[in-house]
Design an enzyme around this catalytic site. Structure first.
Site, short mmCIF file in Angstrom:
data_model
loop_
_atom_site.label_atom_id
_atom_site.label_comp_id
_atom_site.label_asym_id
_atom_site.label_seq_id
_atom_site.Cartn_x
_atom_site.Cartn_y
_atom_site.Cartn_z
N TYR A 97 183.31 15.36 14.39
CA TYR A 97 182.70 16.08 13.15
C TYR A 97 183.05 15.05 12.10
O TYR A 97 184.39 14.79 11.89
CB TYR A 97 183.39 17.53 13.14
CG TYR A 97 182.80 18.16 11.56
CD1 TYR A 97 181.53 18.51 11.41
CD2 TYR A 97 183.81 18.31 10.55
CE1 TYR A 97 181.12 19.13 10.30
CE2 TYR A 97 183.43 18.92 9.16
CZ TYR A 97 181.99 19.21 9.20
OH TYR A 97 181.51 19.84 8.03
N ASP A 122 187.23 7.78 10.93
CA ASP A 122 187.33 8.89 10.05
C ASP A 122 188.68 9.63 10.62
O ASP A 122 188.60 10.24 11.41
CB ASP A 122 186.12 9.90 10.51
CG ASP A 122 186.27 11.09 9.80
OD1 ASP A 122 186.94 11.50 9.07
OD2 ASP A 122 184.95 11.78 10.09
N LYS A 171 191.85 15.55 3.14
CA LYS A 171 192.69 16.39 3.60
C LYS A 171 194.26 16.21 3.20
O LYS A 171 194.59 16.52 2.13
CB LYS A 171 192.56 16.77 4.96
CG LYS A 171 191.29 17.25 5.35
CD LYS A 171 191.00 18.33 6.54
CE LYS A 171 189.72 18.78 6.63
NZ LYS A 171 189.30 19.77 6.96
C1 PLP Z 1 187.08 14.48 10.92
C2 PLP Z 1 186.51 15.09 9.57
N1 PLP Z 1 185.50 14.34 9.00
C3 PLP Z 1 184.81 14.84 7.74
C4 PLP Z 1 184.99 16.09 7.35
C5 PLP Z 1 184.59 16.66 6.21
O1 PLP Z 1 185.48 16.81 5.13
P1 PLP Z 1 185.10 18.01 4.01
O2 PLP Z 1 185.23 19.30 4.48
O3 PLP Z 1 186.47 17.41 3.10
O4 PLP Z 1 183.80 17.40 3.28
C6 PLP Z 1 186.18 16.89 8.09
C7 PLP Z 1 186.55 18.20 7.79
O5 PLP Z 1 186.98 19.11 8.24
C8 PLP Z 1 186.77 16.38 9.41
O6 PLP Z 1 187.49 17.06 10.08
#
Ligand code: PLP
Length: 428
Positions: free
Chosen positions: A148, A241, A269
């Protein structure tokens, strides 16, 4: 811990019903809709504890869905944010702490030589993909099934649906993901084959180097190295990511742990202990395209005083507190082993995986090693388990992921395991 009576969620239910009239679905983000029996309404949260508007107090392992790493409303972080709010809240100009934060980020994240600060993971991912396409002049982006990368159109595919990638949402144009190829994770032949066929058209490979969203799935030995090698020799950009893993599994994230350094990285996060902050960074030579505005990266609130101050306070604490990650690894390890044992005691098969500060639990007869295994686990049973845990004073994410903070202690783990034992007895 005995279960609370079902009317114990009365006020949450009333507020959820009332807010559903004005707030779509009664929530501000899709994921919160899935809490049962009702998306709880919080009165206050402090340290490892979370209290709802009915006065029920929980040990919280949701941790704001990952950002909270020092505990809720950490006094030092809140004090730093408060000071910034009173002086450099939204100045529409640079301020001193941005430099300090950028230096600290470059010191801790191996791939960072230069960064840009923003607010959310999704937008930082969006920036990384645009940058990769901008510097390579290519359009194809490779992502992995189950990983994700936020909810924006360009990367929102191959998550709930197995490959080939379909839009995940109504209203998401097919064209937005037409240049995105979804490949199975941990399958060397699949990625080798793709690079053999289309290597010179690939702008970027983006991955969660330790996938945490659809199960915590460790990379097989040599897999990250292989992807590093393939991207490097094809002139494609490797993007990690680390929105979840960054600062959570160690200050240098998954890239430090696995010793594979990407070209670009996204962190968010845990970077701000719950304050909205993210960063995109990487090799200076690539970030230069943003520095010259050849690739546009923008945002009114980027680098805002409050988020930056909160992030600085969080990262300083994590870097000064020797052994902080090892303690979370220890507590997470005890929880994982304890949950498996508690399930076995009741004739159930619950398996876990993860580094500890974040981990996943499933009802499955076999260890879960792939996205497919994850999809085959008994999600409905897990959701019932989460609801039973809630009734016993332990708040967990119904999808299976657990987060820990430095505020959790052995007593929290003991109480969570006691609750699990009781909850599992009711499920067996
Ligand atoms: C691995 C990863 N990338 C991107 C995101 C997106 O981040 P945000 O919710 O701060 O937009 C998340 C959100 O849970 C994530 O777990």
């Amino acid at each position: 811990m005995s279960p609370v009576a079902s009317d114990q969620y009365q006020e949450s239910k009333r507020l959820h019903d009332a807010s559903s009239r004005y707030l779509a679905g009664g929530v501000s983000t899709a994921f919160r809709m899935f809490e049962r029996p009702v998306p709880l309404v919080c009165e206050s949260a402090e340290g490892s504890s979370w209290t709802d508007v009915d006065g029920n107090r929980y040990i919280d392992f949701v941790c704001g869905y990952g950002p909270v790493i020092l505990g809720h409303s950490d006094p030092e972080v809140c004090e730093a944010a408060g000071r910034a709010a009173a002086s450099v809240q939204q100045v529409g100009g640079q301020h001193r702490e941005e430099l300090e934060l950028a230096e600290l980020l470059c010191q801790h994240v191996p791939c960072f030589e230069m960064v840009r600060i923003s607010l959310s993971g999704s937008e930082a991912v969006h920036g990384a993909i645009r940058l990769a396409r901008g510097v390579t002049g290519r359009s194809l982006v490779v992502k992995f099934a189950g990983h994700y990368h936020g909810w924006l159109d360009g990367a929102f595919t191959g998550i709930a649906h197995p490959p080939p990638g379909l839009p995940e949402s109504a209203g998401q144009p097919h064209e937005a993901i037409a240049g995105v190829v979804v490949v199975n994770w941990n399958e060397p032949e699949a990625i080798k084959d793709l690079f053999a066929r289309a290597g010179d058209r690939i702008a970027a490979v983006i991955m969660e180097p330790l996938p945490c969203n659809q199960g915590v799935l460790f990379p097989e030995g040599g897999y990250l190295e292989l992807v590093r090698e393939l991207t490097e020799s094809a002139g494609a950009i490797l993007i990690f990511d680390e929105v979840i893993t960054g600062f959570r599994i160690g200050l240098g994230g998954a890239q430090e742990r696995f010793g594979v350094i990407p070209d670009l990285t996204v962190v968010a996060k845990a970077m701000g202990n719950g304050f909205p902050v993210s960063a995109l960074g990487g090799r200076a030579e690539l970030m230069e395209a943003i520095a010259t505005n050849t690739v546009v990266h923008a945002g009114t609130y980027n680098g805002g005083g409050v988020s930056v101050a909160a992030s600085l306070a969080t990262l300083k604490r994590l870097s000064e507190d020797v052994g902080v990650h090892e303690r979370m690894v220890g507590l997470g390890g005890r929880l994982m082993a304890g949950l498996e044992q508690a399930a076995a005691n009741h004739g159930l098969s619950l398996v876990t995986a993860g580094p500890g500060p974040v981990f996943f639990a499933w009802f499955s007869q076999e260890p879960v090693r792939s996205f497919e295994d994850h999809l085959n686990a008994d999600g409905a049973m897990y959701a019932r388990f989460a609801e039973a845990m809630l009734a016993r004073g332990v708040r967990i994410i119904p999808a299976g992921r657990w987060y820990l903070t430095t505020a959790h202690d052995e007593d929290d783990v003991d109480r969570a395991l006691e609750a699990a034992d009781d909850a599992l007895a009711g499920l067996s």
